[in-house]
Design a protein around this motif. Structure first.
Motif, mmCIF file in Angstrom:
data_model
loop_
_atom_site.group_PDB
_atom_site.id
_atom_site.type_symbol
_atom_site.label_atom_id
_atom_site.label_comp_id
_atom_site.label_asym_id
_atom_site.label_seq_id
_atom_site.Cartn_x
_atom_site.Cartn_y
_atom_site.Cartn_z
ATOM 1 N N HIS A 174 0.865 -1.180 0.000
ATOM 2 C CA HIS A 174 0.000 0.000 0.000
ATOM 3 C C HIS A 174 0.898 1.225 0.000
ATOM 4 O O HIS A 174 2.128 1.125 0.093
ATOM 5 C CB HIS A 174 -0.911 0.005 1.224
ATOM 6 N N TYR A 175 0.266 2.420 -0.102
ATOM 7 C CA TYR A 175 1.043 3.646 -0.046
ATOM 8 C C TYR A 175 0.943 4.318 1.331
ATOM 9 O O TYR A 175 1.553 5.350 1.569
ATOM 10 C CB TYR A 175 0.596 4.631 -1.139
ATOM 11 N N CYS A 176 0.151 3.717 2.235
ATOM 12 C CA CYS A 176 0.007 4.260 3.584
ATOM 13 C C CYS A 176 -0.295 3.130 4.554
ATOM 14 O O CYS A 176 -0.577 2.004 4.146
ATOM 15 C CB CYS A 176 -1.096 5.318 3.640
ATOM 16 N N CYS A 177 -0.239 3.442 5.838
ATOM 17 C CA CYS A 177 -0.559 2.451 6.859
ATOM 18 C C CYS A 177 -2.048 2.470 7.159
ATOM 19 O O CYS A 177 -2.622 3.534 7.389
ATOM 20 C CB CYS A 177 0.214 2.759 8.149
ATOM 21 N N ASP A 178 -2.650 1.300 7.140
ATOM 22 C CA ASP A 178 -4.041 1.147 7.550
ATOM 23 C C ASP A 178 -4.186 -0.270 8.081
ATOM 24 O O ASP A 178 -3.336 -1.135 7.840
ATOM 25 C CB ASP A 178 -4.991 1.402 6.384
ATOM 26 N N LEU A 179 -5.259 -0.528 8.791
ATOM 27 C CA LEU A 179 -5.403 -1.827 9.437
ATOM 28 C C LEU A 179 -5.517 -2.985 8.450
ATOM 29 O O LEU A 179 -4.987 -4.068 8.697
ATOM 30 C CB LEU A 179 -6.615 -1.800 10.373
ATOM 31 N N GLN A 180 -6.212 -2.765 7.334
ATOM 32 C CA GLN A 180 -6.381 -3.857 6.374
ATOM 33 C C GLN A 180 -5.039 -4.408 5.878
ATOM 34 O O GLN A 180 -4.797 -5.610 5.961
ATOM 35 C CB GLN A 180 -7.257 -3.413 5.198
ATOM 36 N N PRO A 181 -4.120 -3.577 5.339
ATOM 37 C CA PRO A 181 -2.827 -4.115 4.903
ATOM 38 C C PRO A 181 -1.955 -4.600 6.062
ATOM 39 O O PRO A 181 -1.169 -5.534 5.906
ATOM 40 C CB PRO A 181 -2.175 -2.939 4.174
ATOM 41 N N LEU A 182 -2.103 -3.982 7.256
ATOM 42 C CA LEU A 182 -1.314 -4.412 8.409
ATOM 43 C C LEU A 182 -1.735 -5.799 8.885
ATOM 44 O O LEU A 182 -0.896 -6.578 9.367
ATOM 45 C CB LEU A 182 -1.451 -3.403 9.551
#
Length: 304
Positions: A174-182
């Motif tokens: 991803h290009y940012c931190c968010d719960l889904q990719p984490l």
């Protein structure tokens, strides 16, 4: 911040890995971000300085523009910098901060949109009691409650994020931190956590969207008792609100009300509602609102 793992930083893949494409992304996102800041700054300053924009609707629009600018700022600057950087790393603490800030201002935008719909409902359906119900004190309390609700939501998100153990790969697609990719990187079964995510973010999106739809249906139904000029003005205002609601909640519902799966289009959807929507909101509210346009002309033309 609490560290539950051996990972101290993450690597963001970004929107694309092609060098030429990254240069194009740098230019496009930079222009969009600057336009977003400019548009929302103009609305914030105009509402604050204008004597004619003192109604509750513009009081809430002030906070919507402020939330838009902040929401875009949580992701756009890093995307801009990373698009021309060789190493796209983000520290664990910065990642958690980004999760908190994005959900804080994103949730605030949702609550302000609900308050704006409530304001229109009272103005159209209960016009004789409008000044009593939507007094300055009541509006101030509603905005404070919106901030409190946003803090509770984002605190719940960050609490979940801080509990995730990361002990393996640290590359975020991803290009940012968010719960889904984490969640994809966590060294544990994330099924229950994803249910909590859907219950929190997904429920807020769906319930808020349904409440807004119901409010607009009630407003449209009540307009049958108004004259032609009153219907035209009310429809013009409500149409602007409804366009903003659809543009924001469509991608939001797509991202946060589904099982823990990822799609190639996820990144572009995220760009749209974190950068595109905050840019479109001031355009929609100014182009379709004569009062805002006149106030801007009066304020900025006199300044020049």
């Amino acid at each position: 911040m609490l560290m539950n793992n051996s990972v101290t930083e993450f690597i963001l893949i970004g929107l694309t890995q092609g060098t030429e494409k990254q240069k194009s992304i740098f230019g496009i996102i930079l222009i969009l971000y600057l336009l977003t800041l400019l548009g929302n700054f103009l609305i914030v300053v105009t509402i604050k300085a204008s004597q004619t924009l003192g109604s509750p609707m513009y009081f809430f629009l002030f906070y919507l523009s402020f939330a838009d600018a902040c929401f875009s700022t949580t992701t756009a600057p890093r995307l801009i910098v990373d698009s021309i950087s060789q190493k796209k790393t983000i520290s664990y603490n910065e990642c958690m901060t980004q999760v908190f800030a994005a959900h804080l201002f994103g949730c605030m935008e949702i609550f302000v949109l609900i308050l704006m719909a409530f304001d229109r409902y009272v103005a159209i359906c209960k016009p004789l009691r409008y000044t009593t119900i939507m007094s300055q004190r009541v509006c101030g309390v509603l905005v404070i409650l919106a901030w409190v609700g946003s803090c509770i939501h984002s605190s719940a998100q960050i609490f979940v994020a801080l509990k995730l153990p990361f002990c393996g790969p640290n590359i975020i697609d991803h290009y940012c931190c968010d719960l889904q990719p984490l969640l994809k990187l966590a060294c544990m079964d994330t099924y229950v956590i994803n249910l909590l995510l859907v219950t929190n973010s997904g429920a807020i999106c769906m319930v808020s969207f349904m409440l807004l739809l119901i409010s607009y249906v009630v407003i449209l139904y009540s307009l049958r008792n108004h004259g032609a000029e009153g219907r035209r003005k009310a429809l013009s205002t409500c149409t602007s609100h409804f366009i903003v609601v659809v543009l924001f909640f469509g991608p939001c519902i797509f991202m946060y009300t589904r099982p823990p799966t990822t799609f190639p289009v996820d990144k572009m959807v995220a760009v749209f509602y974190t950068i595109g929507t905050p840019l479109l909101n001031p355009l929609i509210y100014t182009l379709r609102n004569a009062e805002v346009k006149n106030a801007m002309k009066k304020l900025w033309c006199s300044e020049l």
